[in-house]
Design a protein around this motif. Structure first.
Motif, PDB file in Angstrom:
ATOM      1  N   GLU A   1       0.848  -1.188   0.000  1.00 30.72           N
ATOM      2  CA  GLU A   1       0.000   0.000   0.000  1.00 30.72           C
ATOM      3  C   GLU A   1       0.884   1.239   0.000  1.00 30.72           C
ATOM      4  N   ILE A   2       0.278   2.345  -0.385  1.00 27.22           N
ATOM      5  CA  ILE A   2       0.964   3.628  -0.294  1.00 27.22           C
ATOM      6  C   ILE A   2       0.192   4.481   0.697  1.00 27.22           C
ATOM      7  N   HIS A   3       0.884   4.928   1.740  1.00 26.48           N
ATOM      8  CA  HIS A   3       0.279   5.805   2.739  1.00 26.48           C
ATOM      9  C   HIS A   3       0.638   7.240   2.367  1.00 26.48           C
ATOM     10  N   ILE A   4      -0.362   8.072   2.192  1.00 28.02           N
ATOM     11  CA  ILE A   4      -0.144   9.455   1.778  1.00 28.02           C
ATOM     12  C   ILE A   4       0.199  10.300   2.996  1.00 28.02           C
ATOM     13  N   LEU A   5       1.328  10.998   2.895  1.00 27.42           N
ATOM     14  CA  LEU A   5       1.810  11.849   3.979  1.00 27.42           C
ATOM     15  C   LEU A   5       1.863  13.292   3.520  1.00 27.42           C
ATOM     16  N   LYS A   6       1.764  14.202   4.462  1.00 28.03           N
ATOM     17  CA  LYS A   6       2.097  15.590   4.205  1.00 28.03           C
ATOM     18  C   LYS A   6       3.615  15.684   4.304  1.00 28.03           C
ATOM     19  N   LEU A   7       4.196  16.630   3.634  1.00 31.65           N
ATOM     20  CA  LEU A   7       5.652  16.756   3.621  1.00 31.65           C
ATOM     21  C   LEU A   7       6.225  16.824   5.027  1.00 31.65           C
ATOM     22  N   GLU A   8       5.555  17.545   5.920  1.00 30.30           N
ATOM     23  CA  GLU A   8       6.075  17.698   7.290  1.00 30.30           C
ATOM     24  C   GLU A   8       5.998  16.401   8.097  1.00 30.30           C
ATOM     25  N   GLN A   9       5.318  15.370   7.599  1.00 27.31           N
ATOM     26  CA  GLN A   9       5.234  14.079   8.280  1.00 27.31           C
ATOM     27  C   GLN A   9       6.336  13.109   7.853  1.00 27.31           C
ATOM     28  N   VAL A  10       7.008  13.401   6.758  1.00 28.20           N
ATOM     29  CA  VAL A  10       7.983  12.463   6.187  1.00 28.20           C
ATOM     30  C   VAL A  10       9.097  12.144   7.178  1.00 28.20           C
ATOM     31  N   GLU A  11       9.686  13.169   7.778  1.00 29.57           N
ATOM     32  CA  GLU A  11      10.799  12.939   8.708  1.00 29.57           C
ATOM     33  C   GLU A  11      10.378  12.003   9.839  1.00 29.57           C
TER      34      GLU A  11
END
Length: 153
Positions: free
Chosen positions: A77-87
């Protein structure tokens, strides 16, 4: 005679000067700890060949117009993140998720909407993600192709 005296003074005083010491880093200039320091440096000798990227075992990120996809290798699956959640998401992964060291596979999703606005969002997300990964000292391996998995909501 003057030249001789000047030469003696130069030879005498030059060795007495101390080398210039670099100024210590301020708190703002010091490298920020991210939590990813526990992950080994990337080892490109372990990376699969380009034709074998389907075998990639490290984290995989997909640049999308609506955010950043983190591929869940166990569930496909691909979980969609906001950029600020990546780290935070990368830091939360166990060390076993990084067999090649601190490196990610980066791909780009096909546009859902072929408008100019969607293209701009995709480019912005890509640029911001690459900057974030560089700040985290994560090596990027570029993958050809587009997203083949559907996001989970």
């Amino acid at each position: 005679m003057r030249t001789f005296i000047v030469l003696i003074l130069i030879v005498t005083f030059v060795p007495c000067t101390k080398p210039v010491q670099p100024a210590p880093l301020t708190a703002a200039e010091a490298p920020k700890e991210t939590g990813l320091e526990r992950i080994a440096e990337p080892d490109p000798t372990k990376f699969p060949r380009m034709q074998d990227l389907a075998q990639w075992k490290n984290p995989q990120l997909v640049v999308r117009e609506d955010g950043i996809g983190l591929v869940d290798l166990e569930n496909h699956e691909i979980h969609i993140l906001k950029l600020e959640q990546v780290e935070a998401e990368l830091v939360s992964l166990p060390e076993s998720a990084w067999p090649y060291g601190r490196a990610v596979l980066l791909s780009q999703a096909a546009l859902m909407d072929n408008s100019e606005r969607a293209k701009v969002r995709l480019r912005e997300n890509r640029g911001l993600l690459v900057g974030t990964l560089k700040n985290l000292h994560v090596q990027i391996r570029e993958a050809p192709g587009t997203e083949i998995l559907r996001p989970t909501q």
